[in-house]
Design an enzyme around this catalytic site. Structure first.
Site, PDB file in Angstrom:
ATOM      1  N   ARG A  90      12.232 -34.027   7.486  1.00  0.00           N
ATOM      2  CA  ARG A  90      11.123 -34.195   8.592  1.00  0.00           C
ATOM      3  C   ARG A  90      10.239 -35.292   7.515  1.00  0.00           C
ATOM      4  NH1 ARG A  90       5.794 -31.722   9.539  1.00  0.00           N
ATOM      5  NH2 ARG A  90       4.972 -32.692  11.384  1.00  0.00           N
ATOM      6  N   HIS A 134       1.287 -39.270  11.093  1.00  0.00           N
ATOM      7  CA  HIS A 134       0.852 -38.183  10.102  1.00  0.00           C
ATOM      8  C   HIS A 134      -0.632 -38.646   9.591  1.00  0.00           C
ATOM      9  CE1 HIS A 134       2.335 -34.414   7.774  1.00  0.00           C
ATOM     10  NE2 HIS A 134       0.912 -34.635   7.404  1.00  0.00           N
ATOM     11  N   GLU A 179      -0.312 -32.287  13.834  1.00  0.00           N
ATOM     12  CA  GLU A 179      -1.666 -31.580  13.522  1.00  0.00           C
ATOM     13  C   GLU A 179      -2.851 -32.333  14.122  1.00  0.00           C
ATOM     14  OE1 GLU A 179      -0.255 -28.901   9.842  1.00  0.00           O
ATOM     15  OE2 GLU A 179      -2.043 -30.362   9.582  1.00  0.00           O
ATOM     16  N   ASN A 308       3.366 -25.605  12.811  1.00  0.00           N
ATOM     17  CA  ASN A 308       2.834 -25.612  11.237  1.00  0.00           C
ATOM     18  C   ASN A 308       1.942 -24.387  11.170  1.00  0.00           C
ATOM     19  OD1 ASN A 308       4.364 -28.200  11.132  1.00  0.00           O
ATOM     20  ND2 ASN A 308       2.159 -29.177  10.736  1.00  0.00           N
ATOM     21  N   TYR A 310       0.068 -21.743   7.942  1.00  0.00           N
ATOM     22  CA  TYR A 310      -0.206 -21.424   6.892  1.00  0.00           C
ATOM     23  C   TYR A 310      -0.911 -20.104   6.472  1.00  0.00           C
ATOM     24  CZ  TYR A 310       1.354 -25.967   5.582  1.00  0.00           C
ATOM     25  OH  TYR A 310       2.134 -27.168   5.458  1.00  0.00           O
ATOM     26  N   GLU A 375       6.196 -26.949   9.465  1.00  0.00           N
ATOM     27  CA  GLU A 375       5.849 -26.741   8.088  1.00  0.00           C
ATOM     28  C   GLU A 375       5.258 -25.400   7.901  1.00  0.00           C
ATOM     29  OE1 GLU A 375       2.348 -29.176   6.924  1.00  0.00           O
ATOM     30  OE2 GLU A 375       2.972 -30.999   7.903  1.00  0.00           O
TER      31      GLU A 375
END
Length: 489
Positions: A90, A134, A179, A308, A310, A375
């Site tokens: 990616r 991005h 994002e 994504n 985290y 991610e």
């Protein structure tokens, strides 16, 4: 390269072993974070080039001017990716490299770089997973209003079509945006990302125009497709749980979920903005700038949702002094850590169980949505040995726990089809500069030497074990006997 012993990840092996042989294993990067060559071959500045020059905006005054020098070392980096046995890469395309200034024809030298990159990947049987945006908006478009301005959405659709004209004969997997939350909120509300704005109204306008840009690009790519495409958008997602069961905390968690989760998924997957969010914004005197037809465009069907992940937060409805309203009389929404959990080098709590819950929720609330974790990763304080090797058992354990969380979500019915580690390389980590390292591969920035870390070798061995399926023997060419894990997230 040697194999990695299973001791660090044994508790997750059974779950990981239940992933199917066709499950995708990949790594992710972004153009601004790795390419460098900031003023070469016709590339013009992006908002991040500008933001890096703002005193105090980026730790140590770091910039992306050189980064990992991937622009000049791309074949070496793709060979390294192939050596790790990952089947998907990616990457993002630099808008100001391909279309300097954000308008007009494609820059031949700029698009040629991605032409070569795609060919390198395909020659090594690695699937290109292309992200169009991005965060590197051409500075000229920012000067014209940026994402708070509606016209930027149409400029993005033109750019998407330019890239597809050159690469659409070979690239099947296209992600429009990475994002939008970070582009809109971190960049326009909190001021900690480019372009550094601090206006909730601008942030809301930016979200809507990012959504519109996504929908317009999906329509353009579908219309121009010469082959079946897999079209996606990637969102940064987490859960918002009330800090306590008090009415104030429960209501605060609802507000946080509306503006941090449903604001992004509902328009794309349901064709509408949440009613409660519209009411919450109205209390601030803000209206989402929807025009007739916008929501139909935004809800243009996609094939995959990129997730994504985290961390997640607890949400409180009172401030540190116990007040439920702020100085404007508006309700307090305050994020808090959970406490008592291990943390990464950024102080982010490690919460793989919330990844399971998140993926299951998306599957439940937006049925029929295939997902890929596009991610997931962690920054830790790496300590290389004399040869540059990093024995990053903490990052290895992090990846194992989150991959097991994906397997667990699949066991609960979530249609998750792949997992991409962030990031392939240590790189420019936005406002943190170069001090925070997320890479599977260590980069010595002084020499640009690349050295795979323990986590990279673990992911290589794990991907190989899943692909060959249960009951087969040890892979040729590995050392150390038993590969990581046995047959279950």
């Amino acid at each position: 390269m040697t194999s990695i012993a299973p001791s660090v990840t044994a508790q997750h092996d059974e779950l990981i072993g239940l992933l199917p042989p066709h499950f995708r294993f990949g790594a992710a990067t972004s153009a601004f974070q790795i390419e460098g060559a900031a003023d070469e071959d016709g590339r013009t500045p992006s908002i991040w080039d500008t933001f890096c020059r703002v005193p105090g905006a980026v730790d140590n005054g770091d910039t992306g001017d050189v980064a990992c020098d991937h622009y000049h070392r791309m074949p070496e980096d793709i060979a390294l990716l192939a050596s790790l046995g990952l089947d998907t890469y990616r990457f993002s395309v630099s808008w100001p490299r391909v279309q300097p200034g954000g308008r007009g024809p494609a820059n031949p030298a700029g698009i040629a770089f991605y032409d070569r990159l795609v060919d390198e990947l395909l020659a090594r049987d690695i699937t290109p997973w292309l992200t169009l945006y991005h965060w590197d908006l051409p500075q000229e478009l920012q000067d014209a209003g940026g994402w708070p301005a509606r016209d930027t959405a149409y400029r993005f659709a033109d750019y998407a079509e330019l890239v597809h004209e050159r690469l659409g004969d070979r690239v099947t997997h296209w992600t429009t945006l990475n994002e939008p939350f970070c582009s809109a909120v971190l960049g326009h509300v909190e001021g900690i990302h480019a372009p550094g704005g601090r206006s909730l109204a601008d942030g809301v306008r930016a979200v809507h125009h990012l959504h519109l840009a996504h929908g317009l690009a999906v329509q353009r790519l579908r219309a121009a497709a010469r082959r079946p495409l897999d079209l996606a958008v990637t969102h940064l997602l987490g859960t918002s749980r009330p800090a306590t069961e008090s009415p104030a905390d429960r209501e605060a968690a609802r507000r946080a979920d509306a503006i941090g989760f449903r604001f992004y998924l509902d328009p794309i997957l349901r064709g509408r903005y949440p009613r409660d969010l519209i009411d919450d914004l109205a209390a601030h005197g803000i209206e989402i700038p929807v025009r007739d037809g916008d929501l139909q465009v935004i809800a243009s069907p996609i094939d995959t949702l990129g997730v994504n992940y985290y961390r997640s937060m607890r949400t409180s409805g009172v401030d540190e002094h116990g007040a439920a309203t702020d100085a404007r009389g508006l309700p307090v929404t305050r994020n808090l850590p959970h406490g008592g959990l291990p943390v990464t080098g950024l102080g982010w709590e490690v919460m793989p169980h919330d990844l399971t819950d998140l993926l299951v929720r998306v599957s439940r609330d937006y049925p029929g949505t295939p997902m890929v974790v596009t991610e997931n990763g962690a920054a830790y304080q790496d300590h290389p040995d004399a040869h540059g090797y990093v024995d990053d058992t903490d990052r290895t354990a992090y990846l194992a726990a989150h991959l097991a969380a994906v397997a667990r979500a699949r066991g609960r019915g979530a249609d998750v089809r792949g997992y991409f580690a962030w990031s392939l390389l240590d790189n420019f980590e936005w406002a943190y500069g170069y001090d925070k390292r997320f890479g599977l591969v260590r980069v010595d920035y002084a020499t640009q030497t690349r050295t795979p870390k323990r986590s990279a070798l673990w992911l290589r061995d794990t991907a190989h074990r899943i692909r060959r399926g249960p009951g087969e023997g040890e892979a040729e060419g590995t050392e150390g006997g038993t590969p990581v894990g046995l047959p279950v997230k």
